[in-house]
Structures are given as structure tokens and as C-alpha cells.
Design a protein around this motif. Sequence first.
Motif, PDB file in Angstrom:
ATOM      1  N   PHE A  55       7.695  -1.654  -4.887  1.00 35.81           N
ATOM      2  CA  PHE A  55       6.687  -0.597  -4.980  1.00 35.81           C
ATOM      3  C   PHE A  55       7.237   0.607  -5.745  1.00 35.81           C
ATOM      4  N   LEU A  56       8.475   0.988  -5.434  1.00 37.99           N
ATOM      5  CA  LEU A  56       9.087   2.146  -6.085  1.00 37.99           C
ATOM      6  C   LEU A  56       9.360   1.902  -7.567  1.00 37.99           C
ATOM      7  N   GLU A  97       0.840  -1.190   0.000  1.00 43.48           N
ATOM      8  CA  GLU A  97       0.000   0.000   0.000  1.00 43.48           C
ATOM      9  C   GLU A  97       0.882   1.250   0.000  1.00 43.48           C
ATOM     10  N   SER A  98       0.372   2.288  -0.577  1.00 39.30           N
ATOM     11  CA  SER A  98       1.096   3.560  -0.612  1.00 39.30           C
ATOM     12  C   SER A  98       1.413   4.051   0.800  1.00 39.30           C
ATOM     13  N   SER A  99       0.473   3.878   1.725  1.00 40.74           N
ATOM     14  CA  SER A  99       0.695   4.358   3.097  1.00 40.74           C
ATOM     15  C   SER A  99       1.858   3.624   3.768  1.00 40.74           C
ATOM     16  N   SER A 100       2.028   2.323   3.476  1.00 41.34           N
ATOM     17  CA  SER A 100       3.154   1.571   4.036  1.00 41.34           C
ATOM     18  C   SER A 100       4.470   2.078   3.472  1.00 41.34           C
ATOM     19  N   ALA A 101       4.481   2.342   2.171  1.00 43.47           N
ATOM     20  CA  ALA A 101       5.700   2.862   1.540  1.00 43.47           C
ATOM     21  C   ALA A 101       6.058   4.222   2.118  1.00 43.47           C
ATOM     22  N   VAL A 102       5.072   5.058   2.335  1.00 41.66           N
ATOM     23  CA  VAL A 102       5.320   6.381   2.914  1.00 41.66           C
ATOM     24  C   VAL A 102       5.902   6.247   4.314  1.00 41.66           C
TER      25      VAL A 102
END
Length: 124
Positions: A86-87, A2-7
Motif C-alpha cells: 500500500f505504501l 483500504e486506507s483505513s486499514s493502513a492507518v
Amino acid sequence: MESSSAVQMLSALGHEARLAIFRLLVKAGAEGVAAGDIARTLNVLPNSLSANLNVLSHAGLITSRREGRSIIYFAEYGAMAGMLEFLLRDCCNGAPEVCAPLSAILDGTDNCASACAPSAVSPQ
């Protein structure tokens, strides 16, 4: 991922001391590093180290286990690989001249994850 985990992971690594800790743990591999050794190696005060280890742990980037009186910390290679994936997802619309070297790096993290994974590590 998820984007939030990556952030959360990128935010945790966006601090000089936490990045140094994570890199030290990545380099240590399956042996991990005791908290006291991290503090001495990086010349970090114990209270600052504890706070930084907490941030990295909550982001899922490190794990720990108790060995006697010491707490040994380990890089979480699966989380690192997930963040890199993810990146790199949809990298340059799949342009092989750009993505091939990056994919090779990501493939290397898969090998490292299995080779460097400590046995019976429990999250902090």
C-alpha cells in the motif's frame, strides 16, 4: 488494502513499545514468542504488554495461539506485506531507479510470509 486499514496498522506501529514487540515477532518467524518471553525480553510490564498486544492484534499485525498455559504470538507477514505494498503503490510513477530496490524488499516479504507462516495460527 483500504486506507483505513493502513492507518490502523501504522497507528499501531507508531508507538515505541508496540514497534519493538512487532519487530521481535518478525525476527522470531514461525516459532513465535510466548507472552512472558516478550515481557522479559523487552522489559515490559504484563498489563502494558497485554494492552499493546491487543492493539497490534486488532490492527491485524499479529496473531496468537495457545500452547498449554502459554500464548504464543506471531507476526502476520501477509498484513505487513499488504501495508508495505500500500505504501509503495505508484512509487515515484514507476521510476525504476527508485522503485527497484523497494520492490525487491517487498518481494522479500512475500518469501518471508510463506517461509515464516506458523501453521494453524488462530487470531486472538
